[in-house]
Design a protein around this motif. Structure first.
Motif, mmCIF file in Angstrom:
data_model
loop_
_atom_site.group_PDB
_atom_site.id
_atom_site.type_symbol
_atom_site.label_atom_id
_atom_site.label_comp_id
_atom_site.label_asym_id
_atom_site.label_seq_id
_atom_site.Cartn_x
_atom_site.Cartn_y
_atom_site.Cartn_z
ATOM 1 N N PHE A 408 0.840 -1.195 0.000
ATOM 2 C CA PHE A 408 0.000 0.000 0.000
ATOM 3 C C PHE A 408 0.873 1.242 0.000
ATOM 4 C CE2 PHE A 408 -2.435 3.320 2.136
ATOM 5 C CZ PHE A 408 -3.533 3.351 1.308
ATOM 6 N N MET A 409 2.005 1.174 0.702
ATOM 7 C CA MET A 409 2.919 2.314 0.718
ATOM 8 C C MET A 409 3.451 2.596 -0.685
ATOM 9 S SD MET A 409 5.142 2.222 4.163
ATOM 10 C CE MET A 409 6.701 2.266 3.356
ATOM 11 N N CYS A 410 3.791 1.527 -1.439
ATOM 12 C CA CYS A 410 4.268 1.739 -2.817
ATOM 13 C C CYS A 410 3.189 2.456 -3.629
ATOM 14 C CB CYS A 410 4.595 0.401 -3.477
ATOM 15 S SG CYS A 410 6.008 -0.418 -2.751
ATOM 16 N N GLY A 411 1.938 2.025 -3.456
ATOM 17 C CA GLY A 411 0.847 2.693 -4.156
ATOM 18 C C GLY A 411 0.690 4.121 -3.691
ATOM 19 N N GLY A 412 0.920 4.350 -2.400
ATOM 20 C CA GLY A 412 0.822 5.705 -1.873
ATOM 21 C C GLY A 412 1.883 6.616 -2.460
ATOM 22 N N PHE A 413 3.106 6.082 -2.623
ATOM 23 C CA PHE A 413 4.178 6.914 -3.187
ATOM 24 C C PHE A 413 3.840 7.359 -4.601
ATOM 25 C CE2 PHE A 413 7.269 4.485 -0.272
ATOM 26 C CZ PHE A 413 7.002 5.374 0.748
ATOM 27 N N SER A 414 3.370 6.403 -5.446
ATOM 28 C CA SER A 414 3.033 6.833 -6.815
ATOM 29 C C SER A 414 1.811 7.738 -6.786
ATOM 30 C CB SER A 414 2.822 5.623 -7.734
ATOM 31 O OG SER A 414 1.882 4.733 -7.197
ATOM 32 N N GLY A 415 0.966 7.603 -5.750
ATOM 33 C CA GLY A 415 -0.165 8.511 -5.613
ATOM 34 C C GLY A 415 0.290 9.928 -5.357
ATOM 35 N N VAL A 416 1.307 10.092 -4.509
ATOM 36 C CA VAL A 416 1.823 11.435 -4.265
ATOM 37 C C VAL A 416 2.415 12.006 -5.553
ATOM 38 C CG1 VAL A 416 3.482 12.767 -2.931
ATOM 39 C CG2 VAL A 416 2.210 10.939 -1.834
ATOM 40 N N MET A 417 3.025 11.119 -6.380
ATOM 41 C CA MET A 417 3.543 11.596 -7.672
ATOM 42 C C MET A 417 2.401 12.152 -8.527
ATOM 43 S SD MET A 417 6.151 8.493 -8.498
ATOM 44 C CE MET A 417 6.760 9.091 -10.063
ATOM 45 N N HIS A 418 1.241 11.476 -8.502
ATOM 46 C CA HIS A 418 0.103 11.958 -9.295
ATOM 47 C C HIS A 418 -0.402 13.302 -8.812
ATOM 48 C CE1 HIS A 418 -0.283 8.365 -11.529
ATOM 49 N NE2 HIS A 418 -0.656 7.615 -10.528
ATOM 50 N N SER A 419 -0.249 13.553 -7.511
ATOM 51 C CA SER A 419 -0.843 14.785 -6.991
ATOM 52 C C SER A 419 -0.146 16.014 -7.557
ATOM 53 C CB SER A 419 -0.791 14.791 -5.465
ATOM 54 O OG SER A 419 0.547 14.891 -5.035
ATOM 55 N N ALA A 420 1.084 15.862 -8.030
ATOM 56 C CA ALA A 420 1.751 16.978 -8.703
ATOM 57 C C ALA A 420 1.169 17.099 -10.116
ATOM 58 C CB ALA A 420 3.250 16.745 -8.754
ATOM 59 N N ALA A 421 0.378 18.136 -10.335
ATOM 60 C CA ALA A 421 -0.390 18.236 -11.579
ATOM 61 C C ALA A 421 0.473 18.127 -12.839
ATOM 62 C CB ALA A 421 -1.208 19.514 -11.583
ATOM 63 N N PRO A 422 1.642 18.780 -12.904
ATOM 64 C CA PRO A 422 2.411 18.667 -14.155
ATOM 65 C C PRO A 422 2.861 17.229 -14.422
ATOM 66 C CG PRO A 422 3.272 20.425 -12.756
ATOM 67 C CD PRO A 422 2.292 19.664 -11.936
ATOM 68 N N ALA A 423 3.268 16.519 -13.352
ATOM 69 C CA ALA A 423 3.655 15.118 -13.538
ATOM 70 C C ALA A 423 2.442 14.302 -13.956
ATOM 71 C CB ALA A 423 4.253 14.564 -12.252
#
Lengths: 681, 221
Positions: A408-423
């Motif tokens: 779940f943490m791995c999924g959370g990390f890529s989730g934080v990446m998504h939260s950056a709109a340009p990324a």
């Protein structure tokens, strides 16, 4: 009241005299076997049926996933047609979310919540049965679309006039699980028959009415659970003594009752567009397709937390049990869960960064999305704090729960990446997104739910699943899952788009797609083994004690399997982790003989919830058949609504009923063992 | 009555299950109507000029509305809430006859409201506003129609309670509670109408040319 003095207390419901309800019909109280399951209002049996249906649909959704992965195993593959590929990924997503994870969570809610709060049933037992059968009706409608599709492919419809008039012949939903308008909607002007041209076949109508019915089931269940948790706690079970799983059930239920209305309205609007020529999302008449996205994700993002919070609750029960410690920072874990639920309503537009919201909303939604990482991180640190310094027992549920934290943490990390709109603009609609939400929903939710299954199965059936098989299955699931979805991070960043039925060689995607397919099959074998182990255990597994894990909460104080009245005498709780305190601490559980000589009050069984829910089956098949243009199909819908109303009317008239059940005599609690539950240790 | 007593055991909060679940349903229904009203207002803001009728003429919504009639039906619905409160109070006092008298009034007023809505829909349809020919038509009919469906279900519920009261089984604490829960629903449906009446009808008359701009001058009506 005519149902007050009909029976002397009985030791077994088969001893009841035949009884007529206020309506003059016989109550199905004296039933065994099949009819008993159909008419039951027992939360434990309803929970078991929810679980059985959920596991069935997990396998259906799994087969769909394996077909998708087989198609993508090598470039330019033609294992399935593009048309069927669209149907497969749509039904895979819809099935896993609405027919797999949500009902499996509901199974845990049903079975555990009353036991954990020291109650004998939910607040509205018949409404609970209605939720189950409505869910089954919705599931049958969604998957019934496959029957129409196969009949179409076999050519059975070819000679019918209505079939010749169809422009599109997708009988299975094929728009993706969020069914974006305008693809799911209409264009141009409606004709005299109130029909506007549509972009897709009647599969979309199956999807609309199927999700609508499932929404009603979820709403009815959630009203019931909130009522139960808030109103039916045993004496001394204050809100801050509730087990964390029950807390998460409460938060999830609140999310459901506040989030589902948005999708209900969106589905009504889309249905009006398709069936009656309205213009909510019709671009040629000024409708705004982006409105669908807003309405869908106002529901859809809380839905993500509806899926994950129950799994978090399960893990919060398992980690303390197998670490031999109380949950670290209980109030903070509860509060974080509530904050996640609250913030969940404020981040929906992060699914829509690429629609051009403008810089201010984009920045606001990006910030709020990042903010959600805080309570989630708090929870993870609390779980780590719980196992820190504990005497850890690596039982199968514990292995799966630890897997949950990590994956779940791995999924959370890529989730934080998504939260950056340009990324996110780069990752939108690529396999990176697929990787992210499968890490959250599979690595997170599925591992959590499987942990829960292995943890509570001994309580549900009184039998212990085979541990060796469970370890092997857990290993295969975690290994196969990482092999399948790890490479998708790379594939997504390398540009592979999601929802595309094939790809050409030479993009550098071949090898990792092949690896992902191998991983998917390992994962499939692992899940199948895990489920097969459980099904075997339910019938033939070795018997175990009532408290095999040294459990901490009230359900472990009961015999396994749990008797139909749950608690022979109502518990009075003096502490959080009541049963641990009872066994090892100073604050013992007291029992009060609330039923006295008469025993305990049991609600009567009823056919009415299933009768009412069966109306949805007619509505669910009638609406798409109307859209197909089948003559007089509208009458199927009308009769379905009539059955629904008749069912509810008879339900009200028959009254709650009930009878008194004599419980085993309970001697004053002996030292070291709770009442009516000879403990194993 | 022993089972009845057991079935209505004191709850943790002291609030009866039925009342609590109705409040939860109403919370959910708030989101339901909130979504519908938002849809309507979003599209009003986007397309302030109303709709184009069958002859191709631009039509303005203020010309369509008959605000006097809608105000009348709003008033009637409000008064039905007053009668509902009297019916609940009568039931709590065990005055079955008074309950019946008041609940017949509620049903009658509810039917007047629905009649006005049917008249309004027919009238608007003949003026050229249909569910198919504009976004305004879609949002208006679906929003007000959904509210009308809520009223119709409420009327059906009250009619059933009215006839049930003649069987002699509607009484005591349970009967009063059943009526009170129906009353909660009825009051909620009224309150939602006050919001719809304000957001869909009244705001169109604000300012010199309607709140959304580009409307007809209100005085020119």
């Amino acid at each position: 009241m005519s149902h007050d003095s009909h029976h002397a207390p009985v030791a077994d419901k088969m001893e009841l005299a035949p009884e007529r309800s206020d309506l003059g019909l016989f109550r199905p109280d004296r039933t065994r076997g099949f009819c008993d399951w159909l008419t039951t209002v027992d939360h434990k049996k309803i929970g078991i049926m929810y679980g059985a249906f959920a596991m069935l649909f997990f396998l259906v959704g799994g087969v769909e996933a394996l077909a998708i992965r087989t198609q993508l195993a090598r470039p330019d593959n033609d294992f399935v047609t593009a048309r069927m590929y669209n149907q497969l990924f749509t039904m895979h997503g819809t099935t896993m979310i609405f027919l797999g994870v949500m009902p499996l969570s509901a199974a845990f809610f049903n079975f555990l919540v009353p036991l954990q709060i020291g109650a004998r049933d939910v607040a509205f037992p018949r409404l609970n049965a209605f939720s189950l059968w409505t869910f089954v009706a919705g599931a049958m409608v969604l998957n019934g679309s496959w029957l129409f599709e196969f009949a179409h492919l076999a050519g059975w419809f070819d000679n019918f006039a209505w079939h010749k008039a169809l422009v599109y012949t997708d009988f299975v939903p094929a728009n993706g699980w969020f069914s974006y308008a305008p693809l799911s909607g209409t264009f141009g002007q409606a004709n005299a028959a109130l029909q506007a041209p549509r972009f897709t076949g009647v599969g979309t109508d199956f999807w609309i009415i199927g999700i609508q019915i499932l929404g009603i089931a979820s709403l009815a269940a959630s009203f019931n659970f909130i009522c139960t948790i808030v109103n039916m706690r045993a004496k001394g079970m204050t809100m801050m003594r509730l087990p964390v799983f029950t807390w998460m059930a409460l938060v999830t239920s609140v999310l459901i009752i506040l989030a589902f209305p948005a999708i209900t309205v969106a589905l009504i609007e889309l249905m009006f567009d398709r069936q009656f020529g309205a213009n909510f999302f019709n671009p040629s008449a000024g409708g705004q397709p982006v409105l669908w996205q807003h309405l869908f994700w106002i529901f859809g993002h809380p839905e993500v937390y509806i899926l994950v919070l129950p799994a978090m609750g399960i893990v919060s029960e398992i980690l303390p049990t197998f670490s031999g410690k109380a949950l670290f920072g209980y109030p903070i874990v509860v509060f974080s869960g509530a904050v996640i639920g609250f913030l969940g309503f404020a981040v929906w537009s992060h699914h829509m960064f690429t629609t051009g919201l403008g810089p201010i909303p984009t920045a606001a939604f990006a910030l709020l999305t990042m903010a959600i990482a805080v309570p989630t991180g708090v929870k993870i640190f609390n779980w780590l704090g719980t196992i820190w310094g504990g005497r850890i027992r690596f039982t199968p549920p514990m292995v799966l729960a630890l897997g949950f934290i990590w994956m779940f943490m791995c999924g959370g990390f890529s989730g934080v990446m998504h939260s950056a709109a340009p990324a996110d603009s780069q990752q939108q609609d690529s396999y990176f997104v697929i990787a992210h939400f499968h890490y959250v929903l599979l690595g997170g939710v599925l591992l959590g739910l499987m942990a829960g299954l292995y943890f509570w199965f001994p309580k549900i059936f009184g039998r212990m699943p085979n541990a060796t098989l469970a370890y092997v299955a857990s290993g295969l699931v975690i290994l196969g899952f990482n092999l399948a979805f790890g490479p998708m991070h790379y594939l997504g960043l390398a540009g592979q788009p999601r929802r595309t039925h094939t790809y050409h060689a030479g993009n550098g995607w071949e090898d990792w797609n092949f690896v992902a397919t191998i991983g998917a099959f390992i994962l499939g074998i692992g899940v199948f083994m895990a489920f097969a182990n459980l099904v075997y255990t339910a019938f033939k597994g070795p018997k175990c004690s009532s408290d095999p894990w040294d459990g901490r909460t009230l359900e472990w104080s009961l015999p396994s399997p749990v008797p139909e009245y749950n608690f022979a005498q109502s518990p009075v709780v003096g502490a959080r982790d009541a049963f641990t305190e009872h066994k090892h601490g100073t604050k013992r559980i007291a029992y009060e003989a609330d039923g006295g000589e008469d025993g305990v009050h049991m609600p009567s069984q009823s056919w009415m919830p299933m009768l009412a829910a069966s109306g949805f089956l007619f509505v669910g098949f009638g609406m798409p058949m109307m859209a197909m243009g089948i003559p007089h199909a509208g009458w199927i819908v009308v009769s379905g609504v009539a059955v629904l109303f008749a069912g509810i009317w008879l339900w009200a008239l028959e009254g709650p009923g009930g009878y008194m059940l004599k419980t085993p005599a309970v001697s004053p609690t002996p030292a070291g063992a709770p009442a009516a539950a000879p403990s194993a240790h | 009555m022993s089972q009845d007593a057991a079935h209505h055991a004191p709850t943790s909060t002291g609030i009866d299950h039925k009342k609590l679940i109705m409040w939860l349903f109403l919370a959910s229904d708030c989101m339901f109507f909130g979504t519908l009203i938002s849809t309507h207002l979003l599209y009003r803001k986007l397309y302030p000029t109303g709709f184009t009728d069958a002859e191709g003429h631009q039509q303005f919504i203020q010309k369509l509305f008959n605000i006097e009639l809608t105000s009348f039906s709003t008033f009637i619905l409000l008064m039905s809430s007053f009668l509902m409160a009297l019916a609940v109070s009568a039931m709590h006092k065990g005055q079955l006859k008074s309950f019946r008298r008041n609940v017949v009034g509620v049903i009658f007023f509810g039917l007047i409201f629905l009649g006005c809505q049917v008249y309004e829909f027919t009238h608007f349809y003949h003026q050229g506003l249909t569910i198919q020919n504009s976004v305004l038509g879609s949002t208006f009919y679906v929003l007000t129609g959904t509210h009308g469906t809520h009223v119709a279900i409420g009327i059906l519920w009250l009619v059933l309670l009215y006839f049930y009261s003649f069987t002699g089984k509607l009484g005591g604490h349970v009967g009063a509670l059943d009526v009170e829960v129906a009353g909660l629903y009825w009051h909620f449906v009224d309150i939602v109408w006050i919001i719809i009446f304000t957001a869909v009808y009244l705001v169109e008359y604000l300012g010199p040319s309607g709140i959304w701009g580009n409307g007809l001058p209100v005085l020119a009506k």
